[in-house]
Structures are given as C-alpha cells and as structure tokens.
Design a protein around this motif. Sequence first.
Motif, PDB file in Angstrom:
ATOM      1  N   ALA A   4       0.711  -1.238  -0.026  1.00 46.14           N
ATOM      2  CA  ALA A   4       0.137  -0.073   0.091  1.00 46.14           C
ATOM      3  C   ALA A   4       0.829   1.298  -0.110  1.00 46.14           C
ATOM      4  CB  ALA A   4      -0.983   0.025   1.253  1.00 46.14           C
ATOM      5  N   ALA A   5       0.647   2.089  -0.793  1.00 46.91           N
ATOM      6  CA  ALA A   5       1.265   3.513  -0.883  1.00 46.91           C
ATOM      7  C   ALA A   5       0.166   4.424  -0.468  1.00 46.91           C
ATOM      8  CB  ALA A   5       1.753   3.883  -2.143  1.00 46.91           C
ATOM      9  N   ARG A  20      -8.770  14.436   6.360  1.00 48.76           N
ATOM     10  CA  ARG A  20      -8.136  13.598   5.384  1.00 48.76           C
ATOM     11  C   ARG A  20      -6.737  13.086   6.021  1.00 48.76           C
ATOM     12  NH1 ARG A  20      -7.712  17.195   0.547  1.00 48.76           N
ATOM     13  NH2 ARG A  20      -6.684  15.295  -0.544  1.00 48.76           N
ATOM     14  N   LEU A  21      -5.811  14.129   6.681  1.00 53.54           N
ATOM     15  CA  LEU A  21      -4.742  13.619   7.210  1.00 53.54           C
ATOM     16  C   LEU A  21      -4.777  12.627   8.363  1.00 53.54           C
ATOM     17  CD1 LEU A  21      -1.739  14.057   8.044  1.00 53.54           C
ATOM     18  CD2 LEU A  21      -2.465  15.515   9.791  1.00 53.54           C
ATOM     19  N   VAL A  22      -5.809  12.791   9.112  1.00 49.24           N
ATOM     20  CA  VAL A  22      -6.135  11.734  10.297  1.00 49.24           C
ATOM     21  C   VAL A  22      -6.472  10.372   9.462  1.00 49.24           C
ATOM     22  CG1 VAL A  22      -7.401  11.022  12.241  1.00 49.24           C
ATOM     23  CG2 VAL A  22      -6.336  13.622  12.105  1.00 49.24           C
ATOM     24  N   ASN A  23      -7.559  10.351   8.534  1.00 48.54           N
ATOM     25  CA  ASN A  23      -7.882   9.172   7.884  1.00 48.54           C
ATOM     26  C   ASN A  23      -6.506   8.578   7.228  1.00 48.54           C
ATOM     27  OD1 ASN A  23     -10.539   9.180   8.676  1.00 48.54           O
ATOM     28  ND2 ASN A  23     -11.210  10.552   7.241  1.00 48.54           N
ATOM     29  N   GLY A  24      -5.800   9.223   6.759  1.00 46.52           N
ATOM     30  CA  GLY A  24      -4.611   8.691   6.043  1.00 46.52           C
ATOM     31  C   GLY A  24      -3.539   8.060   6.792  1.00 46.52           C
ATOM     32  N   LEU A  25      -3.394   8.697   8.226  1.00 46.30           N
ATOM     33  CA  LEU A  25      -2.509   8.048   9.124  1.00 46.30           C
ATOM     34  C   LEU A  25      -2.956   6.933   9.744  1.00 46.30           C
ATOM     35  CD1 LEU A  25      -1.255  11.503  10.847  1.00 46.30           C
ATOM     36  CD2 LEU A  25       0.090  10.023   9.242  1.00 46.30           C
ATOM     37  N   GLU A  26      -4.311   6.871  10.025  1.00 42.87           N
ATOM     38  CA  GLU A  26      -4.947   5.721  10.549  1.00 42.87           C
ATOM     39  C   GLU A  26      -4.862   4.613   9.429  1.00 42.87           C
ATOM     40  OE1 GLU A  26      -6.052   4.922  13.529  1.00 42.87           O
ATOM     41  OE2 GLU A  26      -6.448   6.725  14.603  1.00 42.87           O
ATOM     42  N   ARG A  29      -1.341   3.346   9.617  1.00 40.74           N
ATOM     43  CA  ARG A  29      -1.060   2.620  10.978  1.00 40.74           C
ATOM     44  C   ARG A  29      -1.529   1.336  10.774  1.00 40.74           C
ATOM     45  NH1 ARG A  29      -2.715   4.706  16.817  1.00 40.74           N
ATOM     46  NH2 ARG A  29      -4.963   4.384  15.695  1.00 40.74           N
ATOM     47  N   GLU A  30      -2.611   1.123  10.247  1.00 40.96           N
ATOM     48  CA  GLU A  30      -3.367  -0.357  10.304  1.00 40.96           C
ATOM     49  C   GLU A  30      -2.176  -1.171   9.417  1.00 40.96           C
ATOM     50  OE1 GLU A  30      -7.320  -2.650   8.854  1.00 40.96           O
ATOM     51  OE2 GLU A  30      -7.277  -0.392   8.140  1.00 40.96           O
ATOM     52  N   PHE A  31      -1.916  -0.694   8.093  1.00 39.24           N
ATOM     53  CA  PHE A  31      -0.882  -1.507   7.315  1.00 39.24           C
ATOM     54  C   PHE A  31       0.530  -1.656   8.074  1.00 39.24           C
ATOM     55  CE2 PHE A  31      -3.748   0.236   3.999  1.00 39.24           C
ATOM     56  CZ  PHE A  31      -3.694  -0.841   3.349  1.00 39.24           C
ATOM     57  N   LEU A  39       4.484  -1.004   3.367  1.00 37.85           N
ATOM     58  CA  LEU A  39       3.830   0.516   3.508  1.00 37.85           C
ATOM     59  C   LEU A  39       4.640   1.481   2.798  1.00 37.85           C
ATOM     60  CD1 LEU A  39       1.408   2.553   4.049  1.00 37.85           C
ATOM     61  CD2 LEU A  39       2.634   2.390   6.556  1.00 37.85           C
ATOM     62  N   GLU A  40       4.084   2.374   2.041  1.00 42.56           N
ATOM     63  CA  GLU A  40       4.924   3.624   1.698  1.00 42.56           C
ATOM     64  C   GLU A  40       3.937   4.737   1.994  1.00 42.56           C
ATOM     65  OE1 GLU A  40       7.726   4.227   0.092  1.00 42.56           O
ATOM     66  OE2 GLU A  40       8.152   1.780  -0.082  1.00 42.56           O
TER      67      GLU A  40
END
Length: 118
Positions: A4-5, A20-26, A29-31, A39-40
């Motif tokens: 996943a990138a 959007r930032l928080v959703n991306g970081l969450e 973290r899951e990956f 993960l990238e």
Amino acid sequence: MTNAAIIILAGTESHSDLGRLVNGLEAAREFAENPDDDLELIFDGAGTQWIPELEDEAHDYHDLYQSVSEEAAACDYCAGAFGVDDAVDDAGVVTIDDNNGHPSIRSLIGDDYEIITF
C-alpha cells in the motif's frame, strides 16, 4: 501480503484537511501494524506542510504520526515549493525525487502497490 502506498495530499488550511490527514495516518498505521504488509507513506504537494506540524509533540496527532513516521517520505520538490524543506530535513524524513523531483507513482504501480490518496 498487501503493498500500500498512502499519499497525503491534504494541506493544513481547513478542518476537512485535518480529517483527511488523520484518516490517512490511521490507514497507514493499520498497514504498518501488519507484518505481512508493505507500506509507503508519502507526503506530497501541500501535504508536506504537515510534517513540521506533526513533529511538534503538542500536536493532537503527534503520537499517531510517530506510530508511522519511520515509513514516512516526502516529495522533494513539494517540500521546497511549500517552504518546509528544512523542517523535513530536521525531522529526518526521507525525500523522494525519482520523477523530476517528485515521487514516481508509476514505479509504485509497477511494484504492485495499491495507491490510496488522502
């Protein structure tokens, strides 16, 4: 195994950008928590502005960022264009410049990464 990138493009100007930032970081973290995934995490465009903000220990999402910061990279060109290149360097975040100063999305796709943007 999943490749996943996650690309953070959201700037720092609005509440929706923060979401959007928080959703991306969450998602990152899951990956990152799954040892079988690769993960990238790339901060690109206006998203590069988040790095100095998230490096601040007082930021609400500093700990979330720290949980994935070892995976983080930033667009070299965009860090300069958005005036955060020194802060990115100070944070020890790797910069990517393999496509005329920018990350190569084509290379990620060629390496079987799923591209997810926030």
